[in-house]
Design an enzyme around this catalytic site. Structure first.
Site, short mmCIF file in Angstrom:
data_model
loop_
_atom_site.label_atom_id
_atom_site.label_comp_id
_atom_site.label_asym_id
_atom_site.label_seq_id
_atom_site.Cartn_x
_atom_site.Cartn_y
_atom_site.Cartn_z
N HIS A 113 -5.46 -7.42 -3.03
CA HIS A 113 -4.87 -8.70 -2.58
C HIS A 113 -5.75 -9.45 -1.57
CE1 HIS A 113 -1.55 -7.69 -5.00
NE2 HIS A 113 -0.86 -6.96 -4.15
N HIS A 186 4.12 -12.79 -4.50
CA HIS A 186 4.46 -11.36 -4.41
C HIS A 186 5.89 -11.11 -3.92
CE1 HIS A 186 3.82 -7.10 -4.19
NE2 HIS A 186 2.51 -7.20 -4.36
N GLU A 318 4.47 -10.43 -10.82
CA GLU A 318 3.38 -11.24 -10.27
C GLU A 318 2.55 -11.78 -11.43
OE1 GLU A 318 1.34 -8.42 -7.52
OE2 GLU A 318 3.13 -7.28 -7.90
#
Ligand code: NAG
Ligand code: NAG
Length: 353
Positions: A113, A186, A318
Site C-alpha cells: 500500500h 480500503h 478493493e
C-alpha cells in the site's frame, strides 16, 4: 443501468484544482436522505457510513475509530485511500525504462500500500466540499516519495448519487516521469453493523472467473487460474463462511473481474447481502481486478464505541489493478505516462429488503 452511465457523464470532468497548502485535519460529513458518510482528509478516509436496514433502522456499516488521531496509529488501513501503488510489490523493487527503483519494505520483504507512509497516511487537501453532494480531496506526491518516480497529483471524490449510491472517483496525473499508479479504497464492510461480529454468514457473489494465485508472501506467481470448483468460486452467490475452511487464513486474493459490461466503462464486480439486516451492497468499477479480503489479520483492534474488532469482522472489496503488476508483464500495465490520466471509478448501491 443507464442512470449509472449518467452519473459517470456528470463525473468524467477533471477535478484537478490548484490549491493552497492546508494541513489541518478535519472530519467532513455528506448527507442524502437517511444516508450519512463521515470522511477525513487524513488518508482521504471513510470513517463511517450510516445506512438503513430493511426496517429503516440505521447502523454504521464500516469499521473504524472514533477519533481522527487514532487513524494515525492505524496499521490495518481502515477506510483509507491507499497508493501510490496499492497492494504488494514483490521484493520492494521494480524496473521501469531500464532503471531499478527501490521502495521501502514495510511488509516483510515487500512493499504494501505505497510504503511506510503511503497515501493513506498523509493529509490531503480539501479541494471542494458540499455537504449535500460531494467532497474532493487532492494530494501531491513528490518525486522519489517512498521511492516512486516523478511528481504525481492525485484526486479522490466521494459523492452520493440518487440517495442510495455512493460514487468514488480516483484520478492521478504524473507531471514529468512515467510512474506506476494503483489507487484503492480500503473500507472494511460489515453490512449488519460494524459492531455486529463476523461476516462469515454474509452472502457474496463475485463476477470473476479467475484469480491471480500468490506465494507464501502473498506475491502473485504470475499465473491466472480459474476459480471453478475451488473455494474461491463465488460465481453464484454463497455464504462467505461456506468454503473458507479450505483456505489457510481466509480470503486475501485478487480476482480478475469478468467483462460483463453494463456500460463502456463499468463491470459489475460484486453483490454482498446480509440476511439479518436485509442490507445489500452492489459494486461496479472500471478496474481489471478486485482484492477480496476477509480481514484475516485483524486481531484485537480497538475501534469505535469501545468495540474490539477480531478476525473476519469485515470484508474488503478493493477494486484496483492486479497486485505486483510492475513485476509481471503479463498483467495489465499500471504505468501512467506524463500526459495521461489514471482514472478509477467505483459505484456502490445500497438497498435493504
Ligand atoms: C498513538 O500511539 C501513540 C504511541 O504509541 C500513543 O501515545 C497514542 O496515545 C496513540 N493515540 C491514539 C489516539 O490511540
Ligand atoms: C524474505 O526473503 C528471504 C530470502 O528469500 C526469506 O528467507 C525470508 O523468509 C523472507 N521474509 C519474509 C518475512 O517472508
Amino acid at each position: 443501468m443507464s442512470n449509472l452511465s449518467l452519473a459517470l457523464c456528470i463525473f468524467l470532468g477533471i477535478v484537478f484544482v490548484s490549491y493552497a497548502e492546508d494541513t489541518k485535519i478535519g472530519i467532513y460529513e455528506l448527507r442524502r436522505g437517511q444516508f450519512q458518510i463521515k470522511l477525513s482528509n487524513y488518508g482521504a478516509t471513510i470513517m463511517s457510513l450510516i445506512v438503513p436496514d430493511k426496517n429503516g433502522k440505521l447502523a454504521d456499516i464500516v469499521l473504524g475509530y472514533d477519533s481522527v488521531d487514532s487513524y494515525k496509529n492505524d496499521t490495518v488501513y481502515f477506510g483509507a485511500l491507499v497508493g501510490r501503488v496499492a497492494n504488494r510489490i514483490g521484493g520492494a523493487h521494480f524496473t521501469l525504462d531500464g532503471k531499478t527503483y527501490h521502495l521501502p519494505a514495510n511488509d516483510g520483504n515487500n512493499t504494501l500500500h505505497g510504503g511506510f507512509k503511503g497515501f493513506g497516511d498523509v493529509v490531503w487537501n480539501v479541494a471542494s466540499y458540499k455537504m449535500d453532494s460531494h467532497i474532493t480531496f487532492t494530494y501531491v506526491s513528490s518525486d522519489q516519495q517512498q521511492g516512486f518516480p516523478g511528481k504525481l497529483e492525485a484526486a479522490v471524490t466521494y459523492m452520493f448519487y440518487q440517495t442510495n449510491k455512493l460514487i468514488v472517483k480516483m484520478e492521478a496525473k504524473p507531471f514529468d516521469k512515467a510512474t506506476p499508479v494503483n489507487l484503492a479504497q480500503h473500507t472494511y464492510w460489515n453490512l449488519r453493523g460494524h459492531d455486529s461480529g463476523d461476516i462469515l454468514s454474509h452472502n457474496i457473489q463475485l463476477f470473476a472467473s479467475q484469480i491471480t494465485p500468490v506465494n507464501g508472501e502473498l506475491i502473485p506467481t504470475g499465473e491466472i487460474k480459474p476459480v471453478k470448483g475451488t473455494p474461491y468460486d463465488f460465481l453464484e452467490p454463497k455464504e462467505i463462511g461456506s468454503q473458507i475452511h479450505g483456505l489457510p487464513d481466509g480470503y486475501d486474493i485478487n480476482y480478475v473481474v469478468d467483462k460483463n459490461t453494463v456500460s463502456s466503462h463499468f463491470n459489475k464486480v460484486a453483490v454482498v447481502k446480509d440476511s439479518v439486516s436485509g442490507r445489500k451492497m452492489e459494486l461496479w468499477s472500471n478496474q481489471p481486478g478486485v482484492q477480496f479480503y476477509t480481514s484475516n489479520m485483524l486481531k484485537d483492534v480497538k475501534g469505535k464505541n469501545g468495540v474490539t474488532y477480531h478476525q473476519y469482522a469485515a470484508l474488503c472489496l478493493e477494486t484496483q489493478g492486479f497486485p505486483d503488476s510492475v513485476n509481471h508483464p503479463n498483467f495489465p500495465s499500471q504505468i501512467v505516462n506524463p500526459g495521461q490520466i489514471y482514472k478509477h471509478f467505483m459505484v456502490y448501491r445500497f438497498t435493504a429488503q
